[in-house]
Design an enzyme around this catalytic site. Structure first.
Site, PDB file in Angstrom:
ATOM      1  N   HIS A   1      -2.522  -0.952  -3.496  1.00  0.00           N
ATOM      2  CA  HIS A   1      -3.820  -0.245  -2.995  1.00  0.00           C
ATOM      3  C   HIS A   1      -2.782   0.974  -3.665  1.00  0.00           C
ATOM      4  O   HIS A   1      -2.135   1.373  -3.577  1.00  0.00           O
ATOM      5  CB  HIS A   1      -3.727   0.090  -1.742  1.00  0.00           C
ATOM      6  CG  HIS A   1      -4.275  -1.747  -1.397  1.00  0.00           C
ATOM      7  ND1 HIS A   1      -4.207  -1.318   0.835  1.00  0.00           N
ATOM      8  CD2 HIS A   1      -4.663  -2.853  -1.177  1.00  0.00           C
ATOM      9  CE1 HIS A   1      -3.755  -2.418   0.777  1.00  0.00           C
ATOM     10  NE2 HIS A   1      -4.043  -3.052  -0.769  1.00  0.00           N
TER      11      HIS A   1
ATOM     12  N   ASP B   1      -4.480  -5.101   5.989  1.00  0.00           N
ATOM     13  CA  ASP B   1      -4.982  -5.800   4.433  1.00  0.00           C
ATOM     14  C   ASP B   1      -3.270  -7.145   4.452  1.00  0.00           C
ATOM     15  O   ASP B   1      -2.082  -6.546   4.557  1.00  0.00           O
ATOM     16  CB  ASP B   1      -5.051  -5.176   2.885  1.00  0.00           C
ATOM     17  CG  ASP B   1      -5.229  -6.621   2.424  1.00  0.00           C
ATOM     18  OD1 ASP B   1      -6.121  -6.437   1.932  1.00  0.00           O
ATOM     19  OD2 ASP B   1      -4.728  -5.587   0.862  1.00  0.00           O
TER      20      ASP B   1
ATOM     21  N   SER C   1       1.120  -1.399  -0.241  1.00  0.00           N
ATOM     22  CA  SER C   1      -0.470  -0.033  -0.268  1.00  0.00           C
ATOM     23  C   SER C   1       0.494   1.693  -0.036  1.00  0.00           C
ATOM     24  O   SER C   1       2.230   0.838  -0.666  1.00  0.00           O
ATOM     25  CB  SER C   1      -0.803  -0.368   1.314  1.00  0.00           C
ATOM     26  OG  SER C   1      -1.750   1.257   0.957  1.00  0.00           O
TER      27      SER C   1
END
Length: 355
Positions: A201, A294, A174
């Protein structure tokens, strides 16, 4: 009373400046240190006002966001978030050149009215808060147009605690992921013997630019995944915008429109769970820098299946959130900086050639 985070807002649009000013001032943890209309003014105000973090536009007259970022990192290192609306596929990779110049993160400029604009502004505010805490270092001045340096080879051999044989590498990332991925992928040989699947992400529309940018940094082939394709050795496949990517029977890429996991689609959790289900102990799972958790629980599932599981080390992360969650869940065999993750993968590659 906790000191507020001082933000310098840089944008050539008065409408965007006002929207961002209002968003910053509406948050009790932030305050506006100053406002600049172009990159040259941003440099001057950074030196004079010493903000904690900078929201930097990309396209501006006189001095654009890349040049301003480079100058600031040379003269007064400050955390910088690039706020860009540049989504033209022909120019999209230019956004990521700002990361080479020293910016920490790239986020989409608010382009809509109403709820979508407010959501975009909220993401900018949260990113500014997170990036304000990152320690940055001075960059040396480079001649205009100089390409990024070729990463030095890591001398030590990082031997994994599990030997495989492996058939795939799966990664999740991310905030700060593009820089970590560049550091890893640029060190791998073009004939690397495994395919690499990546969930990053990123705001919709920026993925093609990221793929182009990374493709220019590595000998591997970098692209966006297609449903039903069998991934090839020496290729890197990114999950498309707004679709989950997993591993299906026969080790093929399986894309899905199933509901978001933890508000995320694509998610590393989906990729890692499918890898555990299909590949078992024949996969390397890697969780890189990023906010949130995540992929952490699913990486633990992979670990219990006998997969080799690795997290990015705290000191090398822009945000340690995702690897920390994996560490706390007991999901990791190793915590390594990106260059040592690359060394570990090269060790596995070299071992495979001897077999």
């Amino acid at each position: 009373m906790k000191k507020r985070i001082r933000v310098l807002i840089v944008d050539d649009s008065s409408v965007v400046r006002e929207a961002m000013r209002h968003a910053v001032e509406s948050d009790p943890e932030l305050e506006v240190a100053g406002i600049a209309e172009n990159g040259r003014e941003a440099l001057e105000k950074t030196l004079a006002l010493e903000p904690d973090v900078i929201a930097m536009d990309f396209h501006m007259p006189d001095m654009n966001g890349i040049k301003a970022t480079r100058r600031i990192m040379e003269e007064k290192p400050t955390p910088i978030v690039i706020v860009s609306g540049l989504l033209d596929p022909k120019e999209a990779s230019a956004n990521f050149m700002a990361l080479d110049a020293g910016a920490l993160a790239l986020i989409e400029k608010p382009r809509f009215l109403g709820q979508e604009q407010q959501q975009a502004l909220a993401r900018i505010v949260e990113t500014l808060k997170a990036m304000s805490e990152v320690a940055v270092v001075r960059r040396r001045r480079k001649p205009e147009g100089e390409r990024p340096e070729t990463p030095p080879r890591v001398e030590q051999s990082i031997r994994p605690p599990k030997r495989g044989p492996f058939s795939m590498v799966c990664m999740g990332a991310s905030t700060g992921g593009p820089q970590a991925l560049s550091s890893i992928l640029s060190r791998l040989p073009g004939n690397f013997f495994l395919p690499i699947l990546v969930v990053q992400h990123i705001a919709p529309g920026f993925l093609p630019g990221l793929v182009q940018w990374l493709d220019s940094h590595t000998q591997l082939e970098v692209g966006i995944a297609e449903h039903g394709k069998r991934p090839l050795a020496g290729h890197v496949y990114f999950a498309p915008d707004n679709r989950h990517m997993g591993v299906g029977p026969g080790n093929v890429i399986k894309l899905s429109d199933s509901p978001p996991l933890g508000s995320l689609r694509p998610s590393a959790s989906h990729l890692f769970q499918s890898a555990a289900d299909v590949l078992g102990d024949k996969v390397v799972g890697i969780l890189l820098t990023g906010m949130g958790h995540d992929g952490a629980a699913e990486l633990a599932v992979m670990n219990r299946c006998g997969a080799l599981t690795v997290g990015q080390s705290e000191e090398s992360c822009i945000v340690f959130g995702m690897p920390k969650a994996a560490r706390d869940a007991g999901a990791l065999d190793l915590l390594l900086p990106p260059e040592e993750i690359a060394s570990m993968l090269i060790t596995i590659h070299n071992s495979s050639e001897k077999q």
